[in-house]
Every structure is written in C-alpha cells, then in structure tokens.
Write an enzyme that holds these catalytic residues in place. Structure first.
Site, mmCIF file in Angstrom:
data_model
loop_
_atom_site.group_PDB
_atom_site.id
_atom_site.type_symbol
_atom_site.label_atom_id
_atom_site.label_comp_id
_atom_site.label_asym_id
_atom_site.label_seq_id
_atom_site.Cartn_x
_atom_site.Cartn_y
_atom_site.Cartn_z
ATOM 1 N N TRP A 289 0.866 -1.184 0.000
ATOM 2 C CA TRP A 289 0.000 0.000 0.000
ATOM 3 C C TRP A 289 0.899 1.230 0.000
ATOM 4 O O TRP A 289 1.849 1.292 0.780
ATOM 5 C CB TRP A 289 -0.912 -0.030 1.232
ATOM 6 C CG TRP A 289 -1.852 1.126 1.319
ATOM 7 C CD1 TRP A 289 -2.554 1.709 0.293
ATOM 8 C CD2 TRP A 289 -2.204 1.865 2.496
ATOM 9 N NE1 TRP A 289 -3.324 2.733 0.759
ATOM 10 C CE2 TRP A 289 -3.122 2.864 2.108
ATOM 11 C CE3 TRP A 289 -1.836 1.770 3.835
ATOM 12 C CZ2 TRP A 289 -3.679 3.762 3.015
ATOM 13 C CZ3 TRP A 289 -2.385 2.658 4.738
ATOM 14 C CH2 TRP A 289 -3.302 3.645 4.335
ATOM 15 N N ASP B 159 -1.844 -6.014 8.602
ATOM 16 C CA ASP B 159 -2.749 -4.981 8.102
ATOM 17 C C ASP B 159 -3.945 -5.713 7.483
ATOM 18 O O ASP B 159 -3.816 -6.354 6.432
ATOM 19 C CB ASP B 159 -2.010 -4.124 7.051
ATOM 20 C CG ASP B 159 -2.873 -2.991 6.527
ATOM 21 O OD1 ASP B 159 -4.069 -2.933 6.881
ATOM 22 O OD2 ASP B 159 -2.348 -2.166 5.749
ATOM 23 N N ALA C 85 -7.357 -5.083 6.114
ATOM 24 C CA ALA C 85 -8.256 -4.007 5.684
ATOM 25 C C ALA C 85 -9.360 -4.478 4.741
ATOM 26 O O ALA C 85 -10.268 -3.702 4.440
ATOM 27 C CB ALA C 85 -7.444 -2.903 5.010
ATOM 28 N N LYS D 198 -13.994 -1.019 4.340
ATOM 29 C CA LYS D 198 -14.408 -1.679 3.093
ATOM 30 C C LYS D 198 -15.505 -2.707 3.362
ATOM 31 O O LYS D 198 -16.500 -2.752 2.648
ATOM 32 C CB LYS D 198 -13.230 -2.380 2.424
ATOM 33 C CG LYS D 198 -11.898 -1.712 2.610
ATOM 34 C CD LYS D 198 -11.697 -0.524 1.720
ATOM 35 C CE LYS D 198 -10.382 0.164 2.089
ATOM 36 N NZ LYS D 198 -9.901 1.119 1.150
HETATM 37 C C1 LMR Z 1 -6.461 2.182 -1.309
HETATM 38 O O1 LMR Z 1 -5.400 1.554 -1.229
HETATM 39 O O2 LMR Z 1 -6.889 2.629 -2.373
HETATM 40 C C2 LMR Z 1 -7.277 2.378 -0.081
HETATM 41 O O3 LMR Z 1 -6.682 1.782 1.013
HETATM 42 C C3 LMR Z 1 -7.649 3.766 0.172
HETATM 43 C C4 LMR Z 1 -6.519 4.629 0.606
HETATM 44 O O4 LMR Z 1 -6.670 5.291 1.638
HETATM 45 O O5 LMR Z 1 -5.486 4.670 -0.066
#
Ligand code: LMR
Length: 392
Positions: A128, A209, A211, A244
């Site tokens: 991420w 993590d 999510a 999510k």
């Molecule tokens: C993403 O990776 O698009 C999501 O986790 C939203 C974000 O906050 O970046």
C-alpha cells in the site's frame, strides 16, 4: 514569515488520482484508482444493514457524551471474534478502537517507535503506497524486500527469507491479512505457517494490516492465514479496518488488537491509551456504533454478511470476466482469476498509464494497480480494448 523552511510534499498517488479523475470533463471515463467498492450502477452505496443500524441509533442513542480513549468497548468485544475467530487461543489480548485502519497502523507505529526507536519496519514491495510514509512519520526506519517473483507471479520466498535474515531482533514485518494491496496475491496456508515459524525463530514481530476482510474468499477463509500465523508467534499486532467490509469509509471505524502474553499486552494497552490521548484523545463514535449495532443483532448480522457476500461475488465475477480477456501484450489478465480482493497489479509502464488516462479516460494508479471493484461488468470489454490499444 513562518513555515518557510518546510519542503513541499508530493501528492499521495492514490488520492491525487481521484482528484484528477473528478476534474476530467469527459463523460466516458473509468476510475480504477482508490480502493472503494462500486456496484453495477457505479455507486458506492451505504449497506442496508448499516442504514438499518443508523435508524436504530438515531432513535435510541441516549447521549453523545464521551466514550473514553479506548473508544466503544462493546464494539471491540463484538468485533474480536469476527477478526480472530471464535476459538480462543492461549494468547492474552488487548484492543483499542482507532480512526480507521490507517489510524490503527499509525497508533501501532507510534507504540513500536516508543518501545524501540531504532527498530526497522519491513514490508514486501510493492505494498500500500501509504505504508512507507506512515512508519517513517512515526520516526521508524523502513526497509522493503521484493514481494512477488515477476516470472511466477508468486510470493518471492527467497527475497522474504533474505529479509528475515537481514532483520535485527525486535524488527517488525508488515503482512497483509488478505487481499494483498496492490497485487491480489495472498500467502497460502503453508506460507503463513512458515512465515510464523521464521518470525518466531528470529524474534521478529508481525504487524498484520487487515483491511479487506471478507472481500477475498469470505470472512472465515480470509482470517485463516492470520489464525495460522498466531499459532506460531508469541506476539502480534493486528490493524483492522471496517472501511471496506462495512462500506463505512468516511466514518473511520477501525481497531488495533495486541496479541501476546501478560504483562506485555497490558503494558502495550496502557501505552496505546496514552498515545491516543496525546494525539486525538478519542476516536469518532458513529462508525463503531454502527458496527456494534449490526454485530449485536442476529438479523442485522445476517443482512450484513449477505451483502458482503454479494459484494465479494461481484468482484469475483469481474475477475473471471477480466481473466477471460487473456493475455494483452505483457499483461496476463488470466491470472486475475486466481488473485483475491479489490486489487491486482498490471505490468504497465508509466507511459502506458499516461496513455490509458489521456487517450481512453482510464485511470489506474501510477504503479499499474487496478481496483477491480471499481468496474461494471459492461466496462470489462472497453477496459480490455483500451489496454489492447495501449499495449499492442
Ligand atoms: C487504497 O489503497 O486505495 C485504499 O486503502 C484507500 C486509501 O486510503 O489509499
């Protein structure tokens, strides 16, 4: 003049793309950027279970007085079996409600920096795009290793093994609980087992993590890796997001779980409380209250899990449709069917990403990540056609 010594910061690649998409005047455009679910009408609806919980809260909520630094304890107690499963392990557990999943990661980072400022946080790259900035902002050193072997498109176990050996005792490994962001490639049960063993052997701490729970293969299957990991390690941190799977994005509902032994877990909890108090004092109430209301009601829980199943089913259908488009230049869409969650990473050069955007109104994150949950079924073919035009 104040602030003049500050350097201007680069825009966040994911958020900047969203702004560019909104500013694009073309009607035929496609946003495959930020990780937000959209339905077949291109909307990100409030889940029915959430609406119903909000109705109940609106009618029944007796006060808006403070909840406390740890947030909503009943939310945390109801969420715990969802995250970790019903069977209790021998571990001790502490939890704190956080400002979304990002807030959980940041609170974890602050705790890790407080305990051992010279430790390094490791994660597989790509990851991420906010991970690096987040841990660096807490003052921690960050190092990466190669997550995927580009040829096999499987987890690069050699690179992971080298990172493990290079890490120092007390370092932290960030692992994605499921639905790896951005590749969609998750560890197998056997890989989770060997990751746990290796981390324990080298006295390294996992920070999971988590999510996208429930959006890969289902609530139970998506937490199976985490459960295997926890069998093998003495301690772990789990950063959980309800953004999510409850579609509560802007409500910032999340939690941080500390799994370990007493008295370490209690010390961690006491320090997390102090860190949160010195930062934002208390988390926002509403999103967590909604989750608690849903999880306390059999009727709303059933409604929520059916809606979650439908969302996951749609993403899986889209993956199958994309996979049917086969290979386009260097990009093998076929493999998308075996990956999980909202994201996959395509082998797109920066120039390809720019052409997709400029010539076809298709917005993908500069790294080549696409948000499959942002597509409608009827958009799969035009998307593949745009890819063909750019890559052929
Ligand atoms: C993403 O990776 O698009 C999501 O986790 C939203 C974000 O906050 O970046």
């Amino acid at each position: 003049m104040h602030f003049m010594t500050l350097a201007r910061q680069a825009d966040d690649p994911i958020l900047a793309m969203g702004a560019a998409f909104s500013a694009d005047a073309r009607t035929r455009k496609l946003d495959l950027g930020i990780g937000v679910y959209r339905d077949e009408y291109g909307r990100t609806p409030v889940m029915r279970a959430v609406k119903e919980a909000e109705d109940r809260l609106l009618r029944g909520q007796p006060t808006k007085s403070y909840l406390g630094v740890e947030g909503d304890r009943e939310f945390l107690a109801a969420l715990e079996p969802v995250v970790l499963g019903d069977e209790r392990s021998d571990h001790a557990l502490a939890s704190i409600q956080t400002v979304g999943g990002t807030g959980a990661l940041r609170l974890a980072a602050d705790l890790l920096a407080l305990e051992k400022p010279d430790r390094t946080v490791w994660f597989g790259a790509p990851s991420w795009s906010n991970h690096g900035a987040l841990f660096a902002a807490a003052g921690l050193a960050v190092r990466t290793y190669r997550y995927l072997d580009p040829l096999s498109q499987q987890i690069d176990e050699v690179a992971f093994g080298e990172a493990l050996e290079a890490a120092r005792e007390g370092d932290v490994f960030v692992l994605h609980g499921c639905c790896h962001n951005p590749t969609g490639v998750d560890a197998s049960a056997a890989q989770w087992r060997s990751i746990g063993r290796a981390l324990a052997r080298r006295n390294l701490l996992p920070l999971v993590d988590f999510a996208y729970h429930g959006l890969g293969q289902g609530l139970e299957a998506d937490r199976a890796g985490l459960r295997i990991l926890l069998e093998g390690v003495p301690s772990a941190l789990v950063a959980y997001s309800c953004s999510k799977n409850f579609a509560l994005y802007r409500e910032r509902a999340g939690a941080l779980f500390v799994v370990g032994q007493r008295p370490g877990v209690e010390l961690a909890a006491s320090n997390l409380t102090a860190l949160a108090r010195a930062n934002y004092s208390m988390p926002p109430d509403h999103g967590a209250a909604v989750v608690r209301t849903i999880l306390h009601s059999d009727e709303l829980s059933a409604m929520w899990s059916a809606e979650l199943d439908a969302m996951r089913g749609r993403v899986r259908r889209l993956r199958a449709l994309l996979a049917g488009e086969g290979r386009i230049g260097p990009v093998d869409l076929g493999r998308l069917a075996t990956q999980h969650g909202f994201f996959s990473s395509l082998e797109l050069a920066p120039a390809d990403v720019a052409r997709l955007r400029e010539d076809h109104g298709v917005y993908v994150v500069p790294s080549g990540r696409i948000n499959i949950a942002g597509l409608r079924e009827e958009q799969v073919r035009p998307f593949a056609a745009a890819l063909r035009a750019v890559l052929a």
